[in-house]
Scaffold this motif. Sequence first.
Motif, PDB file in Angstrom:
ATOM      1  N   ARG A  65      21.160  89.443  24.447  1.00 51.86           N
ATOM      2  CA  ARG A  65      19.894  90.100  24.131  1.00 51.86           C
ATOM      3  C   ARG A  65      18.776  89.223  24.691  1.00 51.86           C
ATOM      4  O   ARG A  65      18.653  88.058  24.320  1.00 51.86           O
ATOM      5  CB  ARG A  65      19.738  90.292  22.627  1.00 51.86           C
ATOM      6  CG  ARG A  65      18.437  91.037  22.298  1.00 51.86           C
ATOM      7  CD  ARG A  65      18.378  91.482  20.861  1.00 51.86           C
ATOM      8  NE  ARG A  65      19.340  92.539  20.575  1.00 51.86           N
ATOM      9  CZ  ARG A  65      19.353  93.234  19.439  1.00 51.86           C
ATOM     10  NH1 ARG A  65      18.467  92.975  18.507  1.00 51.86           N
ATOM     11  NH2 ARG A  65      20.255  94.170  19.234  1.00 51.86           N
ATOM     12  N   PHE A  66      17.996  89.813  25.608  1.00 48.09           N
ATOM     13  CA  PHE A  66      16.927  89.045  26.242  1.00 48.09           C
ATOM     14  C   PHE A  66      15.773  88.838  25.261  1.00 48.09           C
ATOM     15  O   PHE A  66      15.512  89.682  24.405  1.00 48.09           O
ATOM     16  CB  PHE A  66      16.428  89.760  27.503  1.00 48.09           C
ATOM     17  CG  PHE A  66      17.312  89.512  28.690  1.00 48.09           C
ATOM     18  CD1 PHE A  66      17.057  88.460  29.545  1.00 48.09           C
ATOM     19  CD2 PHE A  66      18.424  90.308  28.920  1.00 48.09           C
ATOM     20  CE1 PHE A  66      17.885  88.201  30.625  1.00 48.09           C
ATOM     21  CE2 PHE A  66      19.261  90.061  29.992  1.00 48.09           C
ATOM     22  CZ  PHE A  66      18.989  89.001  30.854  1.00 48.09           C
ATOM     23  N   LYS A  67      15.079  87.717  25.437  1.00 52.62           N
ATOM     24  CA  LYS A  67      13.947  87.380  24.576  1.00 52.62           C
ATOM     25  C   LYS A  67      12.894  88.493  24.698  1.00 52.62           C
ATOM     26  O   LYS A  67      12.526  88.890  25.798  1.00 52.62           O
ATOM     27  CB  LYS A  67      13.360  86.047  25.052  1.00 52.62           C
ATOM     28  CG  LYS A  67      12.341  85.445  24.114  1.00 52.62           C
ATOM     29  CD  LYS A  67      11.871  84.106  24.661  1.00 52.62           C
ATOM     30  CE  LYS A  67      10.786  83.508  23.774  1.00 52.62           C
ATOM     31  NZ  LYS A  67      10.322  82.238  24.309  1.00 52.62           N
ATOM     32  N   GLY A  68      12.457  88.990  23.552  1.00 54.33           N
ATOM     33  CA  GLY A  68      11.445  90.040  23.565  1.00 54.33           C
ATOM     34  C   GLY A  68      12.002  91.447  23.677  1.00 54.33           C
ATOM     35  O   GLY A  68      11.269  92.428  23.601  1.00 54.33           O
ATOM     36  N   SER A  69      13.335  91.562  23.876  1.00 56.65           N
ATOM     37  CA  SER A  69      13.930  92.898  24.000  1.00 56.65           C
ATOM     38  C   SER A  69      14.577  93.278  22.668  1.00 56.65           C
ATOM     39  O   SER A  69      15.027  92.411  21.922  1.00 56.65           O
ATOM     40  CB  SER A  69      14.985  92.883  25.103  1.00 56.65           C
ATOM     41  OG  SER A  69      15.712  94.079  25.088  1.00 56.65           O
ATOM     42  N   ARG A  70      14.644  94.586  22.412  1.00 59.88           N
ATOM     43  CA  ARG A  70      15.239  95.026  21.144  1.00 59.88           C
ATOM     44  C   ARG A  70      16.648  95.551  21.308  1.00 59.88           C
ATOM     45  O   ARG A  70      17.294  95.929  20.347  1.00 59.88           O
ATOM     46  CB  ARG A  70      14.377  96.140  20.535  1.00 59.88           C
ATOM     47  CG  ARG A  70      13.043  95.616  20.019  1.00 59.88           C
ATOM     48  CD  ARG A  70      12.277  96.700  19.329  1.00 59.88           C
ATOM     49  NE  ARG A  70      11.077  96.198  18.706  1.00 59.88           N
ATOM     50  CZ  ARG A  70      10.231  96.964  18.051  1.00 59.88           C
ATOM     51  NH1 ARG A  70      10.463  98.263  17.962  1.00 59.88           N
ATOM     52  NH2 ARG A  70       9.147  96.456  17.494  1.00 59.88           N
ATOM     53  N   LYS A  71      17.103  95.638  22.564  1.00 57.94           N
ATOM     54  CA  LYS A  71      18.442  96.226  22.762  1.00 57.94           C
ATOM     55  C   LYS A  71      19.383  95.221  23.414  1.00 57.94           C
ATOM     56  O   LYS A  71      18.962  94.288  24.103  1.00 57.94           O
ATOM     57  CB  LYS A  71      18.345  97.492  23.616  1.00 57.94           C
ATOM     58  CG  LYS A  71      17.738  97.265  24.983  1.00 57.94           C
ATOM     59  CD  LYS A  71      17.745  98.533  25.814  1.00 57.94           C
ATOM     60  CE  LYS A  71      17.259  98.208  27.237  1.00 57.94           C
ATOM     61  NZ  LYS A  71      17.294  99.314  28.137  1.00 57.94           N
ATOM     62  N   ASP A  72      20.681  95.435  23.191  1.00 56.26           N
ATOM     63  CA  ASP A  72      21.697  94.585  23.803  1.00 56.26           C
ATOM     64  C   ASP A  72      21.869  94.982  25.269  1.00 56.26           C
ATOM     65  O   ASP A  72      21.815  96.164  25.607  1.00 56.26           O
ATOM     66  CB  ASP A  72      23.040  94.750  23.078  1.00 56.26           C
ATOM     67  CG  ASP A  72      22.975  94.209  21.661  1.00 56.26           C
ATOM     68  OD1 ASP A  72      22.016  93.480  21.366  1.00 56.26           O
ATOM     69  OD2 ASP A  72      23.872  94.531  20.856  1.00 56.26           O
ATOM     70  N   GLU A  73      22.091  93.970  26.113  1.00 56.61           N
ATOM     71  CA  GLU A  73      22.361  94.228  27.528  1.00 56.61           C
ATOM     72  C   GLU A  73      23.568  93.384  27.931  1.00 56.61           C
ATOM     73  O   GLU A  73      24.066  92.586  27.143  1.00 56.61           O
ATOM     74  CB  GLU A  73      21.140  93.866  28.378  1.00 56.61           C
ATOM     75  CG  GLU A  73      19.973  94.825  28.185  1.00 56.61           C
ATOM     76  CD  GLU A  73      18.724  94.366  28.926  1.00 56.61           C
ATOM     77  OE1 GLU A  73      18.657  94.566  30.141  1.00 56.61           O
ATOM     78  OE2 GLU A  73      17.833  93.808  28.270  1.00 56.61           O
TER      79      GLU A  73
END
Length: 640
Positions: free
Chosen positions: A534-542
Amino acid sequence: MAAWDLSVIVDDLGPDSPPITISVTSDLHIGGVIFKIVEKTQVKKDWSDFALWWEQKQRWLLHTAWTLDKCGIHADAKLIFSAQHKPLRLGLPNGVTLRMLASFSAPVFRTVINICKVLNIRHPEELSLLRPVEEKKKKKDKNSEEEIYDITDVPLTSASVQCLYNGMPAHFADSPKTEAVYKMLSVSQPSPAPETLAKLYRPASIVDKTHIHTRWLDSSRSLMQQGIQENDKLTLRFKYYTLYDLEPKYDIVRLTQMYEQARWAILLEDIDCTEEEMMLFGALQYHIGKVSQSGAQALTSGLEDLDSALQSLEVKMGVESTANEMLENMTAPELNEYLKIFRPKRLTLKGYKQYWCKFKDTSISYFKSQEESYGEPIQQMNLKGSEVAPDVNVAGQKFCIKLLVPAPEGMNEVYLRCDNEKQYAQWMAACKLASKGLTMADSSFDSEVKSIQTFLSMQHTNPGAQVTQTDESINTLSLVSPRYHKKYKAKQLTPRILEAYQNVAQLPLMAAILKFLQIWQALSDFGISYFMVRFKGSRKDEVMGIANNRLIRIDLGVGDVVKTWRYNNMRQWNVNWDIKQVAIEFDGHINIAFGCVNANCKIVHEYIGGYIFMSTRGRDQSDTLNEELFHKLTGGHEAL
């Protein structure tokens, strides 16, 4: 100093025996404690491999000169006096399980080096150990008991150079039993039955692929520290896909195991390939299986034909160039031709359009026509850092190149369509080199073109050739992944595999294995290890893909590549161990930070550091491994 009692459990006296109590003082060193324990047991045996394990702190006390006070040990410490080398069940890439001695006290990196020394596998830094998939408890099936080959009596060699005897390490040539085991390591195993193949676990999506890599052990800690017990099962696999310094003369076991790992990745759909590629993989497996089982061919035959195959397989190191070459390189070659270009945009159905294309250095410029090529191009694309994938169907005369070109907002998708094989081979080779920041002046350009042409020629069908084999002699469904079992019947697949087989039937065993690895290496998904992040500032898993030269950000919803970052643009990376976040800085003030969802961030940190370490290896120092540098790059805060 006041004396006090210390109780120690001695492993060798049996599980029911009471702990031994010895009288110690705080300034007694660990070596003295061991001496007292051995004296107290009154058992005469070789205790040299034994050491103290501190149960509460989960660590070995290997500094024998340190005092109890320095170690921080008091009367309440639970100490176990145990052997450092214990048996381990080891699953190899070819499905064979060995029972062998391994060090439970050294860092896993060193343990793997010693295991590979016994098995005669060079460059052990490319391999590592992972926990096996937990199997569901089934009712006892008498046939399901796996066969384990015990080589615990084979000594752990300390010599850095192996003594070979009859083509095998001397320690395997001691008895017919160990000779048979070595043969199993160095000869490809028969193809699995289609029923077996269908039952095995296959990742259904990219999310499933991320689970595989959560099971790697930590290279900087020992087996014991990671909860591994005596006789536990672990699997040995190639972890870093750098395929460095392959020498068929010495690397029979290494190449065979690498081939088996590649073959299983294709059969279990860990890596995607086209239908034509699958038929070629099937034909090569059939050929390799046939030659391996016949045993008529000496293992080292056909070495002369291998040089060219090896050159195209290896990751190139920088080469000294002569003055003439340098003069030639000053005028960098160009490609100027008409190609069809397609740029998929959402909600448009426009097809390919013809343009005059110019490939110079690492950029493609395109114009409406040849006449306008002296003016400004419609667009110029710099391919440095792009993703390049083939989109080819030889039978249908479709030769396309799929490009994902870096742009500020992500990756732009572009397709180039070539008219024929020759044009495709040149443009594909140029795109591949440009993605790594190299031009067509690079010495590897011609060999890249040649290897693409060879690969295409192998996919040609040869209707005139007589298919001599009968259908019974080839178990077709064992050679392709289960998705083709549903799509075709065996009698439809057999002629297609045998047709491809005509193109490879003359290859010696090692050349066929190298050809298999070469085609595997050319697949667009080759050597990518996936992690859920999960990237910093993102709300979804990638999904983050880690390859030998780049990091790839993948959108989980549609499975598309969003962005790639090359290691050669990386300035630094670090891990915040408190919040378990990996932060990386690239050239141009690009910063990314992400946390791992289903894996320990140490595994991701170790992967990145490991690939950086692999790139530091040079020809001149190929025998000595800089372990200290590996631990500095991968070990995290404990190593520092």
